[in-house]
Write a protein that holds these residues in place. Structure first.
Motif, PDB file in Angstrom:
ATOM      1  N   ASP A  87      38.400  51.549  46.807  1.00 18.32           N
ATOM      2  CA  ASP A  87      39.478  51.501  47.801  1.00 18.32           C
ATOM      3  C   ASP A  87      39.524  50.114  48.423  1.00 18.32           C
ATOM      4  N   SER A  88      40.656  49.434  48.338  1.00 17.27           N
ATOM      5  CA  SER A  88      40.756  48.062  48.842  1.00 17.27           C
ATOM      6  C   SER A  88      40.580  47.976  50.359  1.00 17.27           C
ATOM      7  N   ASP A  89      40.767  49.087  51.074  1.00 16.44           N
ATOM      8  CA  ASP A  89      40.529  49.071  52.519  1.00 16.44           C
ATOM      9  C   ASP A  89      39.044  49.098  52.856  1.00 16.44           C
ATOM     10  N   ASN A  90      38.219  49.574  51.938  1.00 18.78           N
ATOM     11  CA  ASN A  90      36.791  49.722  52.207  1.00 18.78           C
ATOM     12  C   ASN A  90      35.922  48.631  51.608  1.00 18.78           C
ATOM     13  N   ILE A  91      36.424  47.925  50.624  1.00 16.32           N
ATOM     14  CA  ILE A  91      35.606  46.918  49.953  1.00 16.32           C
ATOM     15  C   ILE A  91      35.889  45.537  50.547  1.00 16.32           C
ATOM     16  N   THR A  92      34.835  44.865  50.932  1.00 16.66           N
ATOM     17  CA  THR A  92      34.954  43.509  51.476  1.00 16.66           C
ATOM     18  C   THR A  92      33.982  42.607  50.708  1.00 16.66           C
ATOM     19  N   PRO A  93      34.382  42.168  49.516  1.00 12.38           N
ATOM     20  CA  PRO A  93      33.462  41.394  48.689  1.00 12.38           C
ATOM     21  C   PRO A  93      33.217  39.987  49.216  1.00 12.38           C
ATOM     22  N   ASN A  94      32.014  39.527  48.996  1.00 11.60           N
ATOM     23  CA  ASN A  94      31.638  38.149  49.306  1.00 11.60           C
ATOM     24  C   ASN A  94      31.417  37.441  47.975  1.00 11.60           C
ATOM     25  N   LYS A  95      32.377  36.609  47.596  1.00 12.58           N
ATOM     26  CA  LYS A  95      32.301  35.896  46.319  1.00 12.58           C
ATOM     27  C   LYS A  95      31.029  35.051  46.284  1.00 12.58           C
ATOM     28  N   LEU A  96      30.297  35.130  45.177  1.00 16.39           N
ATOM     29  CA  LEU A  96      29.033  34.409  45.059  1.00 16.39           C
ATOM     30  C   LEU A  96      29.204  32.975  44.569  1.00 16.39           C
ATOM     31  N   GLY A  97      30.408  32.601  44.235  1.00 15.73           N
ATOM     32  CA  GLY A  97      30.649  31.221  43.832  1.00 15.73           C
ATOM     33  C   GLY A  97      30.451  30.955  42.360  1.00 15.73           C
ATOM     34  N   PHE A  98      30.273  31.996  41.561  1.00 22.87           N
ATOM     35  CA  PHE A  98      30.204  31.762  40.119  1.00 22.87           C
ATOM     36  C   PHE A  98      30.919  32.870  39.376  1.00 22.87           C
ATOM     37  N   CYS A  99      31.108  32.618  38.112  1.00 20.99           N
ATOM     38  CA  CYS A  99      31.899  33.479  37.251  1.00 20.99           C
ATOM     39  C   CYS A  99      31.065  33.779  36.009  1.00 20.99           C
ATOM     40  N   ILE A 100      31.315  34.917  35.372  1.00 21.73           N
ATOM     41  CA  ILE A 100      30.647  35.194  34.109  1.00 21.73           C
ATOM     42  C   ILE A 100      31.216  34.275  33.031  1.00 21.73           C
ATOM     43  N   ASN A 101      30.504  34.133  31.936  1.00 22.85           N
ATOM     44  CA  ASN A 101      30.962  33.220  30.891  1.00 22.85           C
ATOM     45  C   ASN A 101      32.127  33.818  30.087  1.00 22.85           C
ATOM     46  N   SER A 102      32.747  32.986  29.274  1.00 27.49           N
ATOM     47  CA  SER A 102      33.934  33.386  28.500  1.00 27.49           C
ATOM     48  C   SER A 102      33.656  34.548  27.559  1.00 27.49           C
ATOM     49  N   ALA A 103      32.496  34.536  26.925  1.00 34.93           N
ATOM     50  CA  ALA A 103      32.153  35.610  25.992  1.00 34.93           C
ATOM     51  C   ALA A 103      32.071  36.947  26.727  1.00 34.93           C
ATOM     52  N   ASP A 104      31.480  36.958  27.915  1.00 30.53           N
ATOM     53  CA  ASP A 104      31.379  38.192  28.696  1.00 30.53           C
ATOM     54  C   ASP A 104      32.747  38.651  29.185  1.00 30.53           C
ATOM     55  N   LYS A 105      33.585  37.704  29.593  1.00 32.49           N
ATOM     56  CA  LYS A 105      34.951  38.057  30.006  1.00 32.49           C
ATOM     57  C   LYS A 105      35.687  38.747  28.864  1.00 32.49           C
ATOM     58  N   ALA A 106      35.570  38.175  27.675  1.00 27.81           N
ATOM     59  CA  ALA A 106      36.253  38.735  26.503  1.00 27.81           C
ATOM     60  C   ALA A 106      35.680  40.102  26.133  1.00 27.81           C
ATOM     61  N   ALA A 107      34.359  40.248  26.205  1.00 25.44           N
ATOM     62  CA  ALA A 107      33.727  41.524  25.848  1.00 25.44           C
ATOM     63  C   ALA A 107      34.144  42.628  26.815  1.00 25.44           C
ATOM     64  N   ILE A 108      34.224  42.309  28.096  1.00 22.86           N
ATOM     65  CA  ILE A 108      34.655  43.302  29.085  1.00 22.86           C
ATOM     66  C   ILE A 108      36.113  43.664  28.846  1.00 22.86           C
ATOM     67  N   ARG A 109      36.939  42.663  28.602  1.00 20.96           N
ATOM     68  CA  ARG A 109      38.355  42.930  28.305  1.00 20.96           C
ATOM     69  C   ARG A 109      38.477  43.837  27.078  1.00 20.96           C
ATOM     70  N   ASP A 110      37.722  43.533  26.029  1.00 20.42           N
ATOM     71  CA  ASP A 110      37.770  44.341  24.806  1.00 20.42           C
ATOM     72  C   ASP A 110      37.335  45.779  25.077  1.00 20.42           C
ATOM     73  N   GLU A 111      36.299  45.954  25.869  1.00 15.70           N
ATOM     74  CA  GLU A 111      35.822  47.300  26.198  1.00 15.70           C
ATOM     75  C   GLU A 111      36.891  48.071  26.967  1.00 15.70           C
ATOM     76  N   ILE A 112      37.530  47.408  27.922  1.00 16.70           N
ATOM     77  CA  ILE A 112      38.577  48.066  28.713  1.00 16.70           C
ATOM     78  C   ILE A 112      39.762  48.445  27.833  1.00 16.70           C
ATOM     79  N   LEU A 113      40.174  47.544  26.948  1.00 17.63           N
ATOM     80  CA  LEU A 113      41.364  47.775  26.128  1.00 17.63           C
ATOM     81  C   LEU A 113      41.107  48.637  24.897  1.00 17.63           C
ATOM     82  N   ASN A 114      39.860  48.943  24.611  1.00 18.61           N
ATOM     83  CA  ASN A 114      39.525  49.823  23.500  1.00 18.61           C
ATOM     84  C   ASN A 114      40.228  51.159  23.722  1.00 18.61           C
TER      85      ASN A 114
END
Length: 134
Positions: A87-114
């Motif tokens: 719920d966007s009203d309950n979550i208040t994320p604190n960005k850690l200042g980094f991102c996962i790598n490209s391979a992980d981004k693609a793997a997560i996207r592939d898993e979601i779109l499977n």
């Protein structure tokens, strides 16, 4: 709404790591990064179920909707997609200042779109619409 955070960014919420996926006005979609112990337990259960030929369709079960991460900070841990809605009203994320790598981004996207993936249909549509490198 989370304006400064984008797909693949890592944030902490309730002292746990998450990977931001997408958001709507009402929902923030994020993959939970499990610790090494929980990751190992799910991997062992998955491997055990794979050996049992009667367990067809493992990938359609929410508990087995995950991606093993290759990003250096998260090696030997998984991005778990079993409950990506927050719920966007309950979550208040604190960005850690980094991102996962490209391979992980693609793997997560592939898993979601499977097509067999048990993630919410809205998440599939939102991720499919993102302008991400293939």
């Amino acid at each position: 709404m989370l304006e400064a955070i984008k797909y693949g960014d890592v944030f902490r919420y309730n002292e746990e790591d998450y990977i931001f996926l997408v958001q709507t006005e009402e929902i923030v979609y994020a993959a939970k990064v499990l610790d090494k112990g929980k990751t190992q337990k799910i991997k062992e259960l998955y491997e055990k179920k794979q050996r049992d030929m009667r367990n067809n369709g493992l990938e359609s079960r929410r508990i087995f909707c995950f991606v093993m991460l290759d990003t250096e900070s998260f090696r030997e841990r998984m991005a778990h997609l079993a409950q990506p809605e927050h719920d966007s009203d309950n979550i208040t994320p604190n960005k850690l200042g980094f991102c996962i790598n490209s391979a992980d981004k693609a793997a997560i996207r592939d898993e979601i779109l499977n097509p067999g993936s048990p993630v919410p249909r809205d998440l599939k549509k939102l991720v499919a619409a993102l302008d991400l490198p293939n």
